[in-house]
Write a protein that holds these residues in place. Structure first.
Motif, mmCIF file in Angstrom:
data_model
loop_
_atom_site.group_PDB
_atom_site.id
_atom_site.type_symbol
_atom_site.label_atom_id
_atom_site.label_comp_id
_atom_site.label_asym_id
_atom_site.label_seq_id
_atom_site.Cartn_x
_atom_site.Cartn_y
_atom_site.Cartn_z
ATOM 1 N N ARG A 108 0.834 -1.206 0.000
ATOM 2 C CA ARG A 108 0.000 0.000 0.000
ATOM 3 C C ARG A 108 0.870 1.257 0.000
ATOM 4 O O ARG A 108 0.580 2.240 -0.690
ATOM 5 C CB ARG A 108 -0.947 -0.019 1.201
ATOM 6 C CG ARG A 108 -1.969 1.079 1.134
ATOM 7 C CD ARG A 108 -3.114 0.910 2.130
ATOM 8 N NE ARG A 108 -2.658 0.872 3.508
ATOM 9 C CZ ARG A 108 -2.738 -0.196 4.304
ATOM 10 N NH1 ARG A 108 -3.253 -1.322 3.859
ATOM 11 N NH2 ARG A 108 -2.315 -0.128 5.552
ATOM 12 N N GLU A 109 1.961 1.236 0.746
ATOM 13 C CA GLU A 109 2.875 2.382 0.822
ATOM 14 C C GLU A 109 3.403 2.762 -0.561
ATOM 15 O O GLU A 109 3.324 3.926 -0.972
ATOM 16 C CB GLU A 109 4.029 2.045 1.753
ATOM 17 C CG GLU A 109 5.070 3.123 1.908
ATOM 18 C CD GLU A 109 6.211 2.703 2.837
ATOM 19 O OE1 GLU A 109 7.302 3.286 2.703
ATOM 20 O OE2 GLU A 109 6.024 1.815 3.682
ATOM 21 N N THR A 110 3.951 1.809 -1.286
ATOM 22 C CA THR A 110 4.539 2.125 -2.594
ATOM 23 C C THR A 110 3.462 2.468 -3.616
ATOM 24 O O THR A 110 3.664 3.343 -4.456
ATOM 25 C CB THR A 110 5.459 0.994 -3.082
ATOM 26 O OG1 THR A 110 6.210 1.469 -4.203
ATOM 27 C CG2 THR A 110 4.725 -0.268 -3.464
ATOM 28 N N GLU A 111 2.301 1.798 -3.539
ATOM 29 C CA GLU A 111 1.245 2.091 -4.508
ATOM 30 C C GLU A 111 0.573 3.434 -4.244
ATOM 31 O O GLU A 111 0.327 4.193 -5.177
ATOM 32 C CB GLU A 111 0.220 0.961 -4.524
ATOM 33 C CG GLU A 111 0.748 -0.291 -5.199
ATOM 34 C CD GLU A 111 -0.323 -1.319 -5.463
ATOM 35 O OE1 GLU A 111 -1.208 -1.521 -4.615
ATOM 36 O OE2 GLU A 111 -0.254 -1.931 -6.549
ATOM 37 N N GLU A 112 0.276 3.740 -2.983
ATOM 38 C CA GLU A 112 -0.390 5.012 -2.679
ATOM 39 C C GLU A 112 0.512 6.205 -2.969
ATOM 40 O O GLU A 112 0.065 7.205 -3.527
ATOM 41 C CB GLU A 112 -0.857 5.036 -1.219
ATOM 42 C CG GLU A 112 -2.053 4.146 -0.971
ATOM 43 C CD GLU A 112 -2.513 4.155 0.482
ATOM 44 O OE1 GLU A 112 -1.909 4.863 1.318
ATOM 45 O OE2 GLU A 112 -3.491 3.440 0.771
ATOM 46 N N GLN A 113 1.778 6.099 -2.610
ATOM 47 C CA GLN A 113 2.694 7.202 -2.891
ATOM 48 C C GLN A 113 2.922 7.346 -4.395
ATOM 49 O O GLN A 113 3.006 8.464 -4.915
ATOM 50 C CB GLN A 113 4.022 6.999 -2.178
ATOM 51 C CG GLN A 113 3.923 7.191 -0.678
ATOM 52 C CD GLN A 113 5.271 7.115 -0.034
ATOM 53 O OE1 GLN A 113 6.041 8.075 -0.106
ATOM 54 N NE2 GLN A 113 5.571 5.993 0.587
ATOM 55 N N GLY A 114 3.027 6.226 -5.082
ATOM 56 C CA GLY A 114 3.192 6.272 -6.537
ATOM 57 C C GLY A 114 1.981 6.878 -7.229
ATOM 58 O O GLY A 114 2.116 7.661 -8.180
ATOM 59 N N ALA A 115 0.784 6.517 -6.749
ATOM 60 C CA ALA A 115 -0.443 7.081 -7.327
ATOM 61 C C ALA A 115 -0.510 8.580 -7.075
ATOM 62 O O ALA A 115 -0.875 9.357 -7.975
ATOM 63 C CB ALA A 115 -1.667 6.378 -6.748
ATOM 64 N N ALA A 134 -0.983 15.422 -18.939
ATOM 65 C CA ALA A 134 -0.994 14.060 -19.493
ATOM 66 C C ALA A 134 -1.670 13.121 -18.506
ATOM 67 O O ALA A 134 -1.451 13.211 -17.299
ATOM 68 C CB ALA A 134 0.430 13.591 -19.757
ATOM 69 N N ALA A 135 -2.497 12.229 -19.015
ATOM 70 C CA ALA A 135 -3.145 11.235 -18.161
ATOM 71 C C ALA A 135 -2.152 10.099 -17.927
ATOM 72 O O ALA A 135 -1.782 9.378 -18.854
ATOM 73 C CB ALA A 135 -4.406 10.706 -18.836
ATOM 74 N N LEU A 136 -1.694 9.967 -16.687
ATOM 75 C CA LEU A 136 -0.684 8.965 -16.353
ATOM 76 C C LEU A 136 -1.272 7.915 -15.426
ATOM 77 O O LEU A 136 -1.901 8.249 -14.419
ATOM 78 C CB LEU A 136 0.517 9.625 -15.676
ATOM 79 C CG LEU A 136 1.263 10.649 -16.532
ATOM 80 C CD1 LEU A 136 2.271 11.400 -15.682
ATOM 81 C CD2 LEU A 136 1.951 9.950 -17.694
ATOM 82 N N ALA A 137 -1.055 6.680 -15.769
ATOM 83 C CA ALA A 137 -1.510 5.581 -14.921
ATOM 84 C C ALA A 137 -0.660 5.536 -13.656
ATOM 85 O O ALA A 137 0.528 5.857 -13.694
ATOM 86 C CB ALA A 137 -1.387 4.260 -15.679
ATOM 87 N N PRO A 138 -1.251 5.154 -12.530
ATOM 88 C CA PRO A 138 -0.452 5.036 -11.314
ATOM 89 C C PRO A 138 0.553 3.899 -11.430
ATOM 90 O O PRO A 138 0.306 2.897 -12.103
ATOM 91 C CB PRO A 138 -1.488 4.751 -10.229
ATOM 92 C CG PRO A 138 -2.712 4.311 -10.923
ATOM 93 C CD PRO A 138 -2.657 4.832 -12.319
#
Length: 194
Positions: A73-80, A92-96
């Motif tokens: 969750r840490e890496t995904e939430e911060q990346g998003a 630009a529309a960027l995917a998380p």
């Protein structure tokens, strides 16, 4: 703009368990994470992304390397959050993506050497954890700055090694940090998300 202040990477649990109680213990804990844990793996993943390797394949690998649900969750939430901020800035529309890959994607067009990008990322990661340590251990600001300054040489060395690393160089051996990150999921009173 990642909300990194909300994450302790298991440090809160390590402090609660009495494993990290001093400036020296914090420095050792962070050096281990940087050199042998998520810090190293993130550096290698960034290097691969900066060399143009496929981001979705690397994202799957980054997710698989997360040692617990909270670490994932840490890496995904911060990346998003990073991807959203970049999207807002560029239109630009960027995917998380997991955080190190989101940063690498943003840095691909910069006139920086991969080792510079990796070192800056690792410094930011370490600085966030030092800030958590200063608040939670507690340590004074001067002690926190000494810890961070003491990590500069290690961060430069990791960035240099990671710049040429590939998938076969990924390794995770900061077991205590990973165990504390997993144990944090059940910590009764928590300040940090991880």
């Amino acid at each position: 703009p990642t909300g990194a202040f909300a994450y302790s990477h298991g440090l809160e649990q390590a402090v609660a368990a009495g494993e990290v109680r001093s400036e020296a213990a914090l420095a050792e804990w962070l050096a281990d994470i940087l050199a042998h844990g998520a810090g190293w793996n993130d550096a290698v993943l960034m290097a691969m992304a900066l060399r143009g390797e496929e981001l979705e394949t690397l994202a799957d690998l980054a997710r698989a390397l997360a040692g617990s649900a909270e670490r994932l969750r840490e890496t995904e939430e911060q990346g998003a959050a990073f991807s959203r901020a970049q999207s807002e800035m560029t239109g630009a529309a960027l995917a998380p993506l997991p955080l190190p890959l989101a940063v690498a994607r943003a840095a691909r067009d910069l006139a920086l050497a991969p080792e510079q990008v990796i070192a800056l990322f690792e410094h930011s990661f370490a600085a966030n954890l030092v800030s958590a340590g200063v608040r939670f251990i507690p340590l004074g600001q001067s002690a926190g700055q000494r810890v961070l300054a003491g990590l500069h040489g290690l961060i430069a060395e990791i960035a240099a090694r990671a710049g040429m690393a590939g998938v076969s160089d990924l390794a995770q051996s900061a077991f205590r940090a990973e165990l504390q990150a997993a144990a944090h999921e059940t910590l009764d009173v928590r300040i940090y998300k991880t």
